[in-house]
Design a protein around this motif. Structure first.
Motif: not given
Length: 690
Positions: A580-589, A598-603, A684-685
């Protein structure tokens, strides 16, 4: 032979023996599963749930076999139907999704069950033989070319099917001599076979077929495969027809009802007089009709003798099947669930010479108010009895709030497999077996029905004669929020503590401290559903509220990797990730074959309509809050674009992305945009995590 070689040989032999035993034990670990679903049986219709306390003074039903099953296993006292009427309730059961995400909703009888994961496809993938017996009603409506019914059970994961295909056929309990609408069709896989089924009362017929299948399966099951049986009775619903005779004694392999297979004598009870037998316990039953002990008791009306006999016949059928499992020595490793599809009905479809059936006679709704087509507890609270002798303790009472859609993940865990991630339910095995931690499930439903709740004097005045129309209920802890005749998403819920106040007398909504729960319920019902144009709601165009996100907020996505070879997108909520970890975008790992979550919050900066789309070289699934947003899983073709629009409120919105890779190089593309606007990748934007 020297001592060293002798010991080595012994160890080798013991290793082989124990390996063989281990393989045998592992093969037996997957239980047979029998899911028994009856039609319109109320929470209060079973002895162990409610009727036993009525036996001394009031008209009462008896269910000795189901009571014994409850003593041998568990009862679920806070179990809910997914909808208060059969078609959507059964569809949600089979597909494992609540009514906020379902394809079959409201009164869409005979609508095709969606071509997606079902209990049967999931268990078949896990090595099970699968059969459906009895009422289906989810086949689609291609009446001109019956073989092309789009959602025939054999097209939804079942290896075999025997029963009534159409919903309306299930109103009648004699395929040939039905007193209401006449002859019905019986389908054996793709063949109509009703010729020769005279005098076959369907409770007996489905039971005989179930026993015949189990006997044949065990006799020919050289590979020791487990089986899954969906046994869907059409009683005590609709036409309250009576059997031809008393239930045969003994039960099991040599007693009870038996499959004969000869035209005109298809089952052992296909003789005598159609619609004639009243159970001996009820034939001469009397009651105090005027609540005056000084006046003599009067006989039960024939309508209720019929209802009581129909319920008792189901009880006999369950006892018969359980005895068969004992006779075949497969009882210990067979998981049986017995429950109903919705609350008790006011329908009897009998000639006018009979009194109309009213659930008040036996108080079939139990300690609640509400019946079939109501979102009061009596319309949706179900009696559920579960037995699995070596895994579930005898006499267990499970008070975990749950729904029919929880059985798919429950069976998945029992079968050592994974539920599809689209399932909105949770496994109930931790509550049933006391092994593992019980996840909190979502108890939620929505439904439309014109008309009003019946004006029974036994109901609370505010519940009787209530206009229905658009209805909703959601449970949060011990509290249930209910809305009737909904006009907009702003309508307040009536809030009840259904543990302390099962009859829902005391509406807590206006009391101090419940404003937060009111707001939570209003938000939750929007966050847990996706609109369906074929079942429009007055809150379809309400913006989905975001969630509060405070503290140390970072840009990007959290990810977890689960190694493995997955045929579909699985739910892995109880599994430990390999990485597990963190990433700036999909497919970057970079990962090997397996699944990335992937778990995130869209603003969202401005309230409005937003479009989401996904495509992948493997399989994928996207959830927004607790709703199923994008499904690129079942029958998905690599590279296809799956898109959906949703109205979002300003704020943070949780998104979970599941990406299954059969090859490490496969990628996923997920984009969203405001309308009007340009497509944006999740990066990440615009993505955040805590």
């Amino acid at each position: 032979m020297n001592k060293y070689k002798s010991n080595t040989l012994v160890v080798l032999l013991l290793t082989i023996v124990f390996s063989s035993l281990s393989a045998s034990v592992l093969a037996q670990q997957k239980p047979n599963i029998i899911y028994i679903l009856v039609d319109d049986l109320g929470y209060g219709d079973l002895g162990v749930f409610f009727q036993n306390q009525r036996l001394k003074q009031l008209p009462a039903l008896k269910s000795p076999h189901l009571d014994e099953m409850a003593q041998s296993g568990a009862i679920l006292t806070q179990h809910y139907a997914n909808a208060p009427v059969c078609a959507p309730s059964r569809a949600s059961l089979l597909t494992g999704v609540n009514q906020g995400n379902a394809h079959v909703r409201d009164n869409q009888f005979d609508k095709a069950l969606e071509n997606n994961h079902t209990m049967a496809t999931m268990l078949k993938n896990a090595g099970y033989a699968t059969i459906a017996i009895g009422k289906w009603g989810l086949q689609g409506t291609d009446e001109k070319q019956k073989l092309n019914w789009p959602a025939h059970p054999l097209k939804r994961g079942f290896d075999d099917y025997f029963g009534y295909m159409r919903h309306a056929d299930g109103h009648e309990h004699y395929p040939v001599e039905g007193i209401y609408r006449g002859k019905k069709e019986i389908w054996a896989n793709y063949k109509e076979v009703s010729e020769g089924f005279e005098k076959c009362y369907t409770t007996d017929l489905w039971t005989a077929k179930a026993k015949n299948y189990i006997i044949g399966f065990e006799k020919n099951n050289k590979d020791k495969k487990p089986f899954f049986m969906y046994l869907a009775y059409d009683a005590p619903h609709a036409v309250l027809e009576l059997p031809t005779q008393s239930y045969p004694t003994g039960g099991g392999l040599n007693g009870g009802v038996q499959w004969i297979g000869q035209k005109g004598k298809m089952i052992s009870t296909a003789s005598g007089t159609v619609d004639s037998y009243v159970h001996a316990d009820y034939a001469n039953a009397t009651y105090d009709d005027d609540n005056d002990r000084k006046t003599p008791n009067v006989p039960w009306p024939d309508t209720y003798k019929r209802y009581a006999t129909a319920v008792r016949r189901l009880d006999d059928a369950v006892g018969d099947i359980r005895k068969l499992l004992l006779d075949l020595k497969i009882s210990d490793n067979t998981l049986i669930v017995f429950t109903s599809d919705n609350g008790p009905s006011i329908e009897s479809y009998l000639p006018k010479s009979y009194v109309d059936v009213k659930p008040t006679f036996f108080q079939s709704y139990g300690p609640f108010d509400g019946i079939k087509r109501d979102c009061w507890e009596g319309g949706v609270r179900m009696p559920a009895v579960v037995v699995w002798p070596k895994s579930i303790s005898a006499g267990k009472v499970v008070a975990t709030p749950s729904m029919l859609s929880d059985w798919m993940p429950t069976f998945a865990r029992a079968a050592k497999t994974f539920a599809p991630v689209r399932s909105t339910g949770v496994s109930l095995l931790p509550s049933l077996t006391d092994i593992g931690k019980q996840e909190n499930g979502l108890v939620y439903s929505e439904y439309f029905q014109a008309g009003k709740t019946p004006d029974f004097k036994e109901f609370e005045p505010d519940h009787a004669n209530r206009k229905r129309n658009q209805m909703q209920f959601i449970r949060v802890g011990d509290f249930v929020g209910v809305r009737y005749d909904i006009q907009s998403a702003d309508d307040n819920f009536e809030i009840f503590n259904v543990v302390k106040d099962p009859k829902q007398k005391d509406n807590l909504a206006s009391q101090s401290g419940f404003d937060k729960l009111q707001a939570q319920m209003k938000a939750k019902v929007l966050q847990a559903r996706i609109s369906d144009p074929e079942a429009p709601r007055p809150y379809d165009n309400a913006a989905v509220p975001g969630v509060g996100l405070t503290g140390n907020i970072k840009k990007g996505l959290k990810w977890s990797f689960f190694k493995g070879d997955f045929d579909y997108v699985p739910s892995l909520s109880d599994q430990a990730a390999a990485k597990c970890g963190t990433a700036k975008s999909l497919n970057s790992i970079k990962t090997s074959k397996g699944i990335m979550v992937y778990q995130t919050f869209i603003k969202i900066d401005k309230k409005g309509l937003y479009s989401f789309k996904v495509s992948t070289g493997g399989k994928a699934f996207v959830k927004l809050h607790e709703a199923n947003l994008l499904d690129a899983d079942f029958n998905y073709k690599a590279g296809e674009v799956v898109q959906r629009d949703v109205i979002l409120e300003e704020g943070y919105h949780p998104v979970t992305i599941y990406s299954v890779k059969s090859q490490p190089q496969q990628k996923i593309t997920l984009q969203f945009k405001a309308e009007p606007g340009e497509w944006e990748d999740l990066t990440a934007r615009n993505c955040f995590y805590k």
